[in-house]
Enzyme design. Structure first.
Site, short mmCIF file in Angstrom:
data_model
loop_
_atom_site.label_atom_id
_atom_site.label_comp_id
_atom_site.label_asym_id
_atom_site.label_seq_id
_atom_site.Cartn_x
_atom_site.Cartn_y
_atom_site.Cartn_z
N GLY A 7 66.30 98.94 66.49
CA GLY A 7 65.31 99.59 66.81
C GLY A 7 65.08 99.20 68.26
CB ILE A 9 62.78 96.10 73.43
CG1 ILE A 9 64.02 96.13 74.13
CG2 ILE A 9 61.92 94.74 73.73
CD1 ILE A 9 63.84 96.37 75.56
CE LYS A 13 65.65 94.96 67.48
NZ LYS A 13 64.44 95.29 68.47
CB THR A 14 62.76 89.15 65.42
OG1 THR A 14 63.73 89.71 66.53
CG2 THR A 14 63.22 87.83 65.30
CE1 TYR A 43 64.19 93.77 80.35
CE2 TYR A 43 64.36 91.33 79.27
CZ TYR A 43 64.28 93.15 79.23
OH TYR A 43 64.55 93.61 78.10
CG ASP A 78 66.85 90.79 65.41
OD1 ASP A 78 67.05 91.85 65.98
OD2 ASP A 78 66.31 89.82 65.81
CG PHE A 182 56.46 94.75 58.49
CD1 PHE A 182 56.65 96.16 58.90
CD2 PHE A 182 56.93 93.79 59.36
CE1 PHE A 182 57.64 96.45 59.93
CE2 PHE A 182 57.67 94.01 60.53
CZ PHE A 182 57.94 95.47 60.77
N1 LIG Z 1 54.44 96.41 61.72
C1 LIG Z 1 54.17 95.30 62.58
N2 LIG Z 1 52.78 94.92 62.61
C2 LIG Z 1 52.08 94.25 63.56
N3 LIG Z 1 52.80 93.43 64.47
C3 LIG Z 1 54.01 93.60 64.42
C4 LIG Z 1 54.85 94.54 63.44
N4 LIG Z 1 56.27 94.22 63.74
C5 LIG Z 1 56.29 93.25 64.60
N5 LIG Z 1 55.07 92.96 64.99
C6 LIG Z 1 54.55 91.92 65.99
O1 LIG Z 1 55.42 92.41 67.33
C7 LIG Z 1 55.84 91.60 68.13
C8 LIG Z 1 57.37 91.72 68.36
O2 LIG Z 1 58.14 91.87 67.11
P1 LIG Z 1 59.55 91.40 66.98
O3 LIG Z 1 59.92 91.37 65.59
O4 LIG Z 1 59.99 90.31 67.77
O5 LIG Z 1 60.25 92.99 67.70
P2 LIG Z 1 61.80 93.28 67.95
O6 LIG Z 1 62.48 91.95 67.36
O7 LIG Z 1 62.21 94.30 67.38
O8 LIG Z 1 61.71 93.05 69.48
C9 LIG Z 1 55.85 90.19 67.28
O9 LIG Z 1 54.86 89.27 68.11
C10 LIG Z 1 55.41 90.70 65.77
O10 LIG Z 1 54.58 89.81 65.21
N1 LIG Z 2 72.59 94.99 75.47
C1 LIG Z 2 71.61 94.80 75.84
N2 LIG Z 2 71.17 95.11 77.04
C2 LIG Z 2 70.13 94.85 77.65
N3 LIG Z 2 68.99 94.09 77.37
C3 LIG Z 2 69.34 93.93 75.85
C4 LIG Z 2 70.55 94.11 75.19
N4 LIG Z 2 70.15 93.77 74.03
C5 LIG Z 2 69.01 92.85 73.68
N5 LIG Z 2 68.53 93.14 74.84
C6 LIG Z 2 67.07 92.59 75.31
C7 LIG Z 2 65.77 93.13 74.97
C8 LIG Z 2 64.84 92.26 74.80
O1 LIG Z 2 64.37 91.78 75.82
C9 LIG Z 2 65.85 91.16 74.42
C10 LIG Z 2 65.75 90.89 72.59
O2 LIG Z 2 65.71 92.27 72.03
P1 LIG Z 2 64.63 92.64 70.90
O3 LIG Z 2 64.85 94.10 70.75
O4 LIG Z 2 63.08 92.25 71.50
O5 LIG Z 2 65.10 92.03 69.77
O6 LIG Z 2 66.92 91.29 74.65
#
Ligand SMILES: Nc1ncnc2c1ncn2[C@@H]1O[C@H](COP(=O)(O)OP(=O)(O)O)[C@@H](O)[C@H]1O
Ligand SMILES: Nc1ncnc2c1ncn2[C@H]1C[C@H](O)[C@@H](COP(=O)(O)O)O1
Length: 204
Positions: A7, A9, A13-14, A43, A78, A182
């Protein structure tokens, strides 16, 4: 068993990977973000650092693929290597932030690596709209991500939709996460567990 969470950014996912790994007692594999030597620079100047960052993520993700193949353990991952190529690298090329010469060079390496990649038993796509992604990225508070534009997130979301709609490598579960919390609501996490177990019926 190999489950991967995919999914955009900030989609969650994490967070979900961590919860699932704890719930099932499985190993988790996370992205190389905190010790990534290029992400912050990327960035600040995407055009300058896009190729270096893509090569770094590709190598790091391929190391995970190798570990999954060799460990024989149950793993929850992830993000996948497919997203680096089909979502991020492609989008950077579309936005003229990665030259076509560099993109073709990258894809030729990716195509070689792909032969060693097995699709996960289940791919879980966390689908979210751009305003909700922005809120969650803000909530997470990584300073260097403050420059992420709505345009960038929207284009990535379009790439995700296109890639997911043609994904046929294995089982796929799409979860619309915008009305789910969640983190705070156990019943929302329970809802996701039910969906996963229905998909994996017989494999557990
Ligand atoms: N379903 C959700 N409801 C509320 N907060 C969420 C949810 N999913 C993620 N978050 C919050 O959003 C932020 C980004 O989540 P993260 O898991 O780091 O996203 P990703 O790994 O996809 O970039 C974190 O602060 C997390 O606690
Ligand atoms: N392949 C990628 N190119 C550019 N940026 C990327 C790539 N893979 C991950 N990223 C970036 C996007 C976020 O800033 C961080 C972590 O990803 P997240 O979806 O928040 O877990 O890395």
């Amino acid at each position: 068993m190999h489950i991967a969470v995919t999914g955009n950014i900030g989609a969650g996912k994490t967070t979900l990977t961590t919860l699932l790994s704890k719930h099932y007692g499985w190993d988790a594999q996370f992205e190389d973000v905190d010790h990534n030597p290029y992400l912050e620079d990327f960035y600040a100047d995407m055009s300058k650092w896009s190729f270096a960052l893509q090569i770094y993520f590709l190598g790091s993700r391929f190391r995970q693929v190798k570990e999954i193949r060799e460990s024989g353990k149950n793993i929850i991952q992830d993000r996948t290597i497919y997203e680096d190529a089909h979502i991020f690298a492609e989008n950077l090329n579309d936005m003229n932030l990665l030259s076509t010469r560099d993109f073709n060079n990258y894809i030729s390496v990716f195509d070689l690596m792909k032969n060693f990649v097995s699709a996960p038993d289940l791919l879980i796509y966390l689908k979210s709209d751009v305003p909700n992604l922005v809120k969650k990225i803000y909530k997470r508070g990584r300073e260097y991500e403050a420059s992420i534009s709505i345009e960038y997130l929207s284009k990535l979301n379009q790439k995700y939709e296109k890639w997911i709609s043609s994904y046929t490598e294995g089982k796929l579960l799409i979860i619309e996460v915008d009305d789910l919390d969640f983190v705070e609501k156990p019943e929302d996490f329970g809802f996701i567990l039910e969906k996963i177990e229905a998909e994996l019926n017989g494999l557990f």
